[in-house]
Design an enzyme around this catalytic site. Structure first.
Site, mmCIF file in Angstrom:
data_model
loop_
_atom_site.group_PDB
_atom_site.id
_atom_site.type_symbol
_atom_site.label_atom_id
_atom_site.label_comp_id
_atom_site.label_asym_id
_atom_site.label_seq_id
_atom_site.Cartn_x
_atom_site.Cartn_y
_atom_site.Cartn_z
ATOM 1 C CG ASP A 213 -1.873 0.877 1.148
ATOM 2 O OD1 ASP A 213 -2.081 1.621 0.505
ATOM 3 O OD2 ASP A 213 -2.948 0.780 2.219
ATOM 4 C CG ASP B 167 -3.387 3.911 -3.333
ATOM 5 O OD1 ASP B 167 -4.303 3.032 -3.332
ATOM 6 O OD2 ASP B 167 -3.392 4.739 -2.649
ATOM 7 C CD GLU B 168 -5.817 -0.672 -1.003
ATOM 8 O OE1 GLU B 168 -5.494 -1.485 0.098
ATOM 9 O OE2 GLU B 168 -6.559 0.219 -1.118
#
Length: 414
Positions: free
Chosen positions: A11, A101-102
């Site tokens: 993350d 974003d993860e």
DNA sequence: TCTGGGGTCCTAGGACCC
DNA sequence: TCTGGGGTCCTAGGACCC
């Protein structure tokens, strides 16, 4: 033998804000927020003052007078996040990206090449920092759920590996809000009953929890407590719905306003459906009144919709129904359109002549004429960009509180 | 001069079918 | 001959996630 902590959750920290600090190093160490009217992301320096995503810019400035607002480099976000995901993919082919974003990684088959999950997490973080320049936090555990909790604990810029033999020891003191699926409402209900930690939650009788929380969460928490999360890391499924919305401040729902805003939203949604060669049978609208109370109306048709004008007309009818049911409400603060029950609709099929139940309105194109219009517009836009031609292109601009580029980022396929 | 935009999942009731 | 039970689809609302 027990399985190892082979599921990783990676993350990126304060992603948009970290990108801005990467692009302009003079922002490093400063309290910054991406956005303006609303905070889309805040650096850790800003978070220390209580600034959070989704907060109004006005409130954020109150909490943190030194807060610096920076315009977003939205296309850079996508590019850099994709580069990070490429590095992630170097460690295992089993990657499930769950947002820009993860991602989850299953490294069960990679440990003989790269070493323990701890070693892999360390190396992954080093490469992202050295090659991209962004801080990444990683959690490793036996299940996805636990790995995600671990990465939250690891933030900012850390690594936490949960030993499978000590999971309860790890979880028990943590706040219940770290459990995936427990948001502010549930957290409040739990604290009303004296439950603050995951340990307290796991120890409370599940039938009494179900009594006020509902079964879904009961089973979710039960699964976590019993460590029976079997969800595997899997490739991403295709989206089940396509939608668009627009906040309006306070607006009177005149025919002019509804026509302009719904036309614009329908244009966005239908255009994206056609680009994906999809269409949907269920059309839903949401009307939010002043005071945040909102209502929805939906209809499921026999034939899937992807024509802009058909979607516009359906949405207008549904919104009128929603408004008629609440004659006491005089202003609205948001309109949304969503299309679900999606089916594939290859271009060839869209060239077919026409559906008998297409509504007909004087002076507007029907049936195949609608598709011809849509396809011409799609083609012009592919060549010259979205703003080259369209329905009521400026309808939203006077209300828009986030830039067009943010919408485009948000709707981008992962 | 309050509160964005894109999604997912769950529940519950009613209609309808067998 | 006062009323079963399971399954599926549709609609509306709500919580939650990034």
């Amino acid at each position: 033998m027990e399985p190892g902590p082979n599921i990783l959750h990676a993350d990126l920290d304060a992603f948009y804000a970290s990108v801005e600090q990467l692009l302009d190093p003079s922002l490093l160490g400063r309290a910054i927020a991406v956005g303006g009217g609303v905070v889309l992301a805040a650096s850790y320096e800003a978070r220390a003052h209580g600034v959070r995503g989704g907060m109004s810019g006005w409130r954020a400035k109150q909490l943190c007078p030194n807060l610096l607002f920076v315009g977003g480099h939205f296309s850079e976000y996508q590019r850099l996040a994709d580069e990070v995901m490429t590095i992630v993919g170097d460690f295992t082919p089993l990657v499930q990206r769950i947002s820009i974003d993860e991602a989850f990684l299953d490294v069960s088959g990679s440990t003989h090449l790269f070493g323990s999950p701890h070693t892999i997490g360390t190396e992954l973080r080093r490469r992202v920092r050295d090659e991209i320049g962004l801080p990444l936090s990683v959690g490793a555990a036996r299940t996805k759920h636990l790995a995600k909790i671990a990465s939250q604990v690891a933030k900012p810029n850390g690594l936490v590996v949960v030993d499978p033999a000590r999971e309860r020891e790890f979880l028990d003191p943590l706040p219940v809000g770290l459990v995936w699926g427990i948001g502010p409402v549930t957290q409040q209900r739990l604290s009303d009953r004296g439950i603050y930690t995951i340990g307290q939650l796991a120890d409370s009788p599940s039938d009494s929890l179900e009594h006020f929380l509902g079964r879904a969460l009961g089973s979710k928490v039960g699964a976590l407590a019993a460590n029976v999360d079997h969800r595997r890391v899997q490739a991403n499924a295709r989206a089940g719905s396509v939608g668009a919305q627009s906040a309006l401040g306070r607006a009177f729902p005149t025919d002019e306003l509804l026509g302009a805003v719904l036309g614009h939203l329908a244009d966005r949604v239908a255009g994206r459906l056609r680009a994906k060669q999809r269409a949907g049978r269920t059309v839903s609208v949401r009307v939010r009144f002043a005071g945040m109370r909102s209502v929805t109306r939906s209809i499921t048709r026999a034939e899937p919709v992807s024509a802009t004008l058909t979607l516009t007309e359906t949405a207008e009818e549904l919104v009128q129904r929603a408004l008629a049911a609440h004659p006491d409400q005089h202003t609205i603060s948001l309109l949304a359109i969503s299309v679900s029950n999606l089916v594939d609709q290859p271009v060839l099929q869209m060239e077919l002549p026409i559906l008998p139940d297409e509504p007909v309105r004087a002076g507007s194109p029907t049936g195949s004429a609608r598709w011809a219009v849509d396809h011409s517009i799609d083609a012009v836009r592919r060549k010259f960009g979205r703003s080259a031609v369209g329905y009521a292109a400026v309808a939203l601009s006077k209300h828009a509180s986030v830039p067009e580029e943010f919408r485009e980022l948000a709707e981008h396929e992962l």
